[in-house]
Design a protein around this motif. Structure first.
Motif, PDB file in Angstrom:
ATOM      1  N   SER A  18       6.503  14.321 -14.341  1.00  0.00           N
ATOM      2  CA  SER A  18       7.615  14.703 -14.006  1.00  0.00           C
ATOM      3  C   SER A  18       7.815  16.285 -13.713  1.00  0.00           C
ATOM      4  N   CYS A  19       6.972  16.986 -14.084  1.00  0.00           N
ATOM      5  CA  CYS A  19       6.739  18.487 -13.973  1.00  0.00           C
ATOM      6  C   CYS A  19       6.315  18.703 -12.408  1.00  0.00           C
ATOM      7  N   PHE A  20       5.895  17.781 -11.807  1.00  0.00           N
ATOM      8  CA  PHE A  20       5.915  18.082 -10.178  1.00  0.00           C
ATOM      9  C   PHE A  20       6.989  18.450  -9.468  1.00  0.00           C
ATOM     10  N   HIS A  21       8.204  18.020 -10.021  1.00  0.00           N
ATOM     11  CA  HIS A  21       9.360  18.125  -9.404  1.00  0.00           C
ATOM     12  C   HIS A  21      10.362  19.061 -10.483  1.00  0.00           C
ATOM     13  N   ASP A  22      11.132  19.704  -9.994  1.00  0.00           N
ATOM     14  CA  ASP A  22      12.265  20.628 -10.819  1.00  0.00           C
ATOM     15  C   ASP A  22      13.233  19.599 -11.306  1.00  0.00           C
ATOM     16  N   GLY A  23      13.898  20.034 -12.155  1.00  0.00           N
ATOM     17  CA  GLY A  23      15.104  18.975 -12.851  1.00  0.00           C
ATOM     18  C   GLY A  23      14.421  18.200 -13.841  1.00  0.00           C
ATOM     19  N   ASP A  24      15.030  16.805 -13.955  1.00  0.00           N
ATOM     20  CA  ASP A  24      14.649  15.986 -14.944  1.00  0.00           C
ATOM     21  C   ASP A  24      14.339  14.630 -14.436  1.00  0.00           C
ATOM     22  N   ALA A  25      13.402  14.735 -13.452  1.00  0.00           N
ATOM     23  CA  ALA A  25      13.045  13.652 -12.548  1.00  0.00           C
ATOM     24  C   ALA A  25      12.023  12.697 -13.558  1.00  0.00           C
ATOM     25  N   VAL A  26      12.397  11.787 -13.962  1.00  0.00           N
ATOM     26  CA  VAL A  26      11.865  10.772 -15.081  1.00  0.00           C
ATOM     27  C   VAL A  26      10.969   9.906 -14.086  1.00  0.00           C
ATOM     28  N   VAL A  27       9.546   9.781 -14.454  1.00  0.00           N
ATOM     29  CA  VAL A  27       8.356   9.238 -13.821  1.00  0.00           C
ATOM     30  C   VAL A  27       8.230   7.914 -14.688  1.00  0.00           C
ATOM     31  N   ARG A  28       8.110   6.740 -14.063  1.00  0.00           N
ATOM     32  CA  ARG A  28       7.844   5.564 -14.876  1.00  0.00           C
ATOM     33  C   ARG A  28       6.730   4.780 -13.704  1.00  0.00           C
ATOM     34  N   LEU A  29       5.893   4.242 -14.528  1.00  0.00           N
ATOM     35  CA  LEU A  29       4.744   3.516 -13.822  1.00  0.00           C
ATOM     36  C   LEU A  29       5.055   2.721 -12.736  1.00  0.00           C
ATOM     37  N   GLU A  30       6.105   1.765 -13.334  1.00  0.00           N
ATOM     38  CA  GLU A  30       6.443   0.763 -12.223  1.00  0.00           C
ATOM     39  C   GLU A  30       7.138   1.112 -10.745  1.00  0.00           C
ATOM     40  N   GLU A  31       7.535   2.645 -10.978  1.00  0.00           N
ATOM     41  CA  GLU A  31       8.493   3.147  -9.948  1.00  0.00           C
ATOM     42  C   GLU A  31       7.535   3.923  -8.991  1.00  0.00           C
ATOM     43  N   LEU A  32       6.201   3.876  -9.014  1.00  0.00           N
ATOM     44  CA  LEU A  32       5.378   4.885  -8.284  1.00  0.00           C
ATOM     45  C   LEU A  32       4.815   3.775  -7.184  1.00  0.00           C
ATOM     46  N   LEU A  33       4.891   4.405  -5.981  1.00  0.00           N
ATOM     47  CA  LEU A  33       4.352   3.566  -4.599  1.00  0.00           C
ATOM     48  C   LEU A  33       3.356   4.430  -4.259  1.00  0.00           C
ATOM     49  N   PHE A  34       2.006   3.952  -4.223  1.00  0.00           N
ATOM     50  CA  PHE A  34       0.629   4.912  -3.826  1.00  0.00           C
ATOM     51  C   PHE A  34       0.923   4.445  -2.282  1.00  0.00           C
ATOM     52  N   PHE A  35       0.824   5.497  -1.387  1.00  0.00           N
ATOM     53  CA  PHE A  35       0.704   5.157  -0.031  1.00  0.00           C
ATOM     54  C   PHE A  35      -0.116   5.896   0.892  1.00  0.00           C
ATOM     55  N   ASP A  36      -0.817   5.350   1.918  1.00  0.00           N
ATOM     56  CA  ASP A  36      -1.845   5.917   2.913  1.00  0.00           C
ATOM     57  C   ASP A  36      -1.676   5.122   4.081  1.00  0.00           C
ATOM     58  N   THR A  37      -2.064   5.649   5.510  1.00  0.00           N
ATOM     59  CA  THR A  37      -1.910   5.010   6.574  1.00  0.00           C
ATOM     60  C   THR A  37      -3.128   5.470   7.332  1.00  0.00           C
ATOM     61  N   GLU A  38      -3.493   4.517   8.368  1.00  0.00           N
ATOM     62  CA  GLU A  38      -4.329   4.678   9.353  1.00  0.00           C
ATOM     63  C   GLU A  38      -3.668   4.758  10.637  1.00  0.00           C
ATOM     64  N   THR A  39      -4.016   5.686  11.472  1.00  0.00           N
ATOM     65  CA  THR A  39      -3.091   5.779  12.594  1.00  0.00           C
ATOM     66  C   THR A  39      -3.973   5.984  13.752  1.00  0.00           C
ATOM     67  N   THR A  40      -3.240   5.694  15.026  1.00  0.00           N
ATOM     68  CA  THR A  40      -4.079   6.058  16.267  1.00  0.00           C
ATOM     69  C   THR A  40      -4.317   7.299  16.932  1.00  0.00           C
ATOM     70  N   GLY A  41      -3.795   8.253  15.953  1.00  0.00           N
ATOM     71  CA  GLY A  41      -4.304   9.854  16.402  1.00  0.00           C
ATOM     72  C   GLY A  41      -4.055  10.640  15.137  1.00  0.00           C
ATOM     73  N   LEU A  42      -4.095  11.840  15.613  1.00  0.00           N
ATOM     74  CA  LEU A  42      -3.783  12.855  14.500  1.00  0.00           C
ATOM     75  C   LEU A  42      -2.630  13.537  14.500  1.00  0.00           C
ATOM     76  N   GLY A  43      -1.652  13.344  15.676  1.00  0.00           N
ATOM     77  CA  GLY A  43      -0.343  14.036  15.943  1.00  0.00           C
ATOM     78  C   GLY A  43       0.483  13.579  14.914  1.00  0.00           C
ATOM     79  N   VAL A  44       1.823  14.038  14.971  1.00  0.00           N
ATOM     80  CA  VAL A  44       2.786  13.502  14.310  1.00  0.00           C
ATOM     81  C   VAL A  44       4.060  13.013  15.298  1.00  0.00           C
ATOM     82  N   GLY A  45       3.596  13.155  16.658  1.00  0.00           N
ATOM     83  CA  GLY A  45       4.630  12.678  17.660  1.00  0.00           C
ATOM     84  C   GLY A  45       4.766  11.171  17.697  1.00  0.00           C
ATOM     85  N   ALA A  46       5.709  10.992  18.665  1.00  0.00           N
ATOM     86  CA  ALA A  46       6.099   9.348  18.796  1.00  0.00           C
ATOM     87  C   ALA A  46       4.813   8.572  19.488  1.00  0.00           C
ATOM     88  N   GLY A  47       4.028   9.122  19.706  1.00  0.00           N
ATOM     89  CA  GLY A  47       2.794   8.248  20.358  1.00  0.00           C
ATOM     90  C   GLY A  47       1.640   8.166  19.606  1.00  0.00           C
TER      91      GLY A  47
END
Length: 461
Positions: free
Chosen positions: A75-104
């Motif tokens: 919770s100390c990663f964010h300001d305020g009282d953001a409670v962190v619960r184990l079941e509410e964590l979503l681990f996320f990663d992508t594999e993309t066709t390029g390195l930019g952040v554009g529409a392509g």
């Protein structure tokens, strides 16, 4: 007009163009060799690969279920009282066709991980062609409502913006205003940017989590392999990409355990602090202080202070010398001048005859004694020592503009301090002259107290 209708139909999709989409392939089939299957829904179909890790699963030196004990510390990663619960964590990663952040740039594979009790589940969603992207995003849209935190590695500035773009292009709503990003790349850089050759996730897991990948397909190869799959339609081409993405998700969970353990406020015996180098001790202490763990930060910095003060050998590495001065600057910033002075003097004692241009401890000590202690003698002493060190270097760097500027600055400082000393001496001398000395005072007292002699003639008068 017919050509315009056809183009509009293609933009609206197969159904709008009057073309019936082919039925989705049966589940399993050629994808079963990768442990994947074809997931179908009213929105369409895409490839799904699901892996589950049990309660005793270990990744490197950490058990995945241990995150349940330390998840609240995140919770100390964010300001305020953001409670962190184990079941509410979503681990996320992508594999993309390029390195930019554009529409392509298209995320052809999205890996997610989540806890259900003591089970850790990894799901990998992949599209075999652009037409399946909509179905994959609909699945994610329904899933995201269950979670409050997105755990990623550089996801806040790369993966997540790309995914949001794809939702917009597919005319899907993504409300992420209540989702908090927990990007571990920034914490990793805070601790290891000067210690590890790279802060890539694979390097961090190898050096700090104790997990080494074997025959890993690097993430930079993922676009090439995906385009090869599009050309050859052989799922086996993507096997290494699936495994690489799975490792990334599981490593995120283990790395979260690592940071959760660091953030636990329990005060430990200093002997239990890991035997890590001075740079990492310093960076960890600063990071803990930033994350509102001052007591634990003090423990790490105390260990570092003792380590630096007990190292009396002159062959101290340049990195340790840098850490020594950085720690002194930290103590100066928080007002612990007694420790800062010890460290500055230690830096001078370790290399008394060195001709390196490390003048910071001399400058700090000269300023401290001049402005805080009002001890001009000590201030002049350290200024003269710095000037002597510069003088020894003059033959090596004659004509160097930067060195000349440094010499000029120290010459002015030394002249100013010497002038202040002369003024102080003159004022003290003038003050002593304006008041009689102790011997003069005694003589005046004797004269004042001596009785006036009485003569016989005065008595007759």
């Amino acid at each position: 007009m017919s050509g315009l209708r056809e183009r509009l139909g293609r933009l609206r999709g197969p159904a709008a163009a009057g073309v019936t989409p082919p039925p989705p392939p049966e589940a399993g089939g050629e994808w079963a060799q990768l442990g994947a299957h074809i997931a179908t829904s009213p929105a369409g179909s895409f490839i799904m690969r699901r892996r589950q890790y049990g309660a005793d699963s270990v990744h490197g030196i950490y058990r995945l279920r241990d995150l349940a004990d330390v998840a609240a510390q995140l919770s100390c990663f964010h300001d305020g009282d953001a409670v962190v619960r184990l079941e509410e964590l979503l681990f996320f990663d992508t594999e993309t066709t390029g390195l930019g952040v554009g529409a392509g740039n298209v995320p052809f594979m999205v890996g997610i991980g989540y806890y259900t009790g003591e089970l850790f589940t990894v799901e990998q969603l992949m599209i075999r062609n652009p037409a399946e992207e909509h179905a994959m995003l609909v699945y994610l849209q329904e899933l995201l409502g269950r979670y409050t935190h997105i755990v990623s590695y550089n996801g806040r500035t790369f993966d997540w913006p790309i995914l949001k773009n794809r939702f917009v292009l597919n005319r899907l709503k993504l409300d992420d205003t209540k989702l908090l990003q927990l990007d571990l790349l920034y914490a990793s850089r805070s601790l290891w940017r000067n210690t590890l050759p790279s802060c890539r996730l694979s390097k961090v897991e190898e050096s700090r989590l104790g997990f080494e990948r074997i025959d890993d397909v690097p993430g930079s190869m993922a676009p090439t392999l995906y385009f090869q799959y599009l050309a050859e339609k052989d799922p086996a081409i993507l096997q290494g990409v699936f495994i690489h993405n799975e490792h990334d998700i599981v490593t995120l969970a283990a790395l979260t355990v690592h940071f959760g353990n660091l953030l636990c406020p329990d005060e430990n015996d200093p002997e239990l602090i890991p035997n890590i180098d001075s740079e990492e001790l310093f960076r960890t202490g600063l990071w803990l202080d930033k994350m509102a763990r001052p007591a634990k930060a003090e423990q790490y910095l105390n260990v570092l202070f003792e380590k630096l003060m007990t190292n009396t050998t002159a062959n101290q590495s340049a990195e340790q010398e840098t850490v020594l001065l950085q720690l002194a600057t930290y103590y100066k910033k928080i007002g612990q001048y007694n420790r800062a002075i010890e460290l500055w003097k230690q830096a001078i004692l370790l290399k008394p005859a060195s001709i390196s241009l490390q003048l910071e401890p001399y400058l700090e000590l000269a300023m401290y004694y001049e402005h805080r202690e009002k001890d001009l003698g000590q201030a002049v002493f350290y200024a003269e020592e710095a000037w002597a060190r510069l003088w020894r270097r003059r033959a090596l760097h004659r004509g160097d503009r930067k060195i000349n500027e440094i010499e000029e600055a120290w010459e002015k400082r030394l002249a100013r301090l010497q002038q202040k000393m002369r003024k102080k001496e003159m004022s003290l001398r003038a003050l002593s002259d304006s008041y009689p000395s102790s011997s003069d005072k005694m003589e005046m007292t004797k004269r004042k107290k001596a009785p006036k002699p009485t003569y016989v003639s005065e008595g007759l008068i």
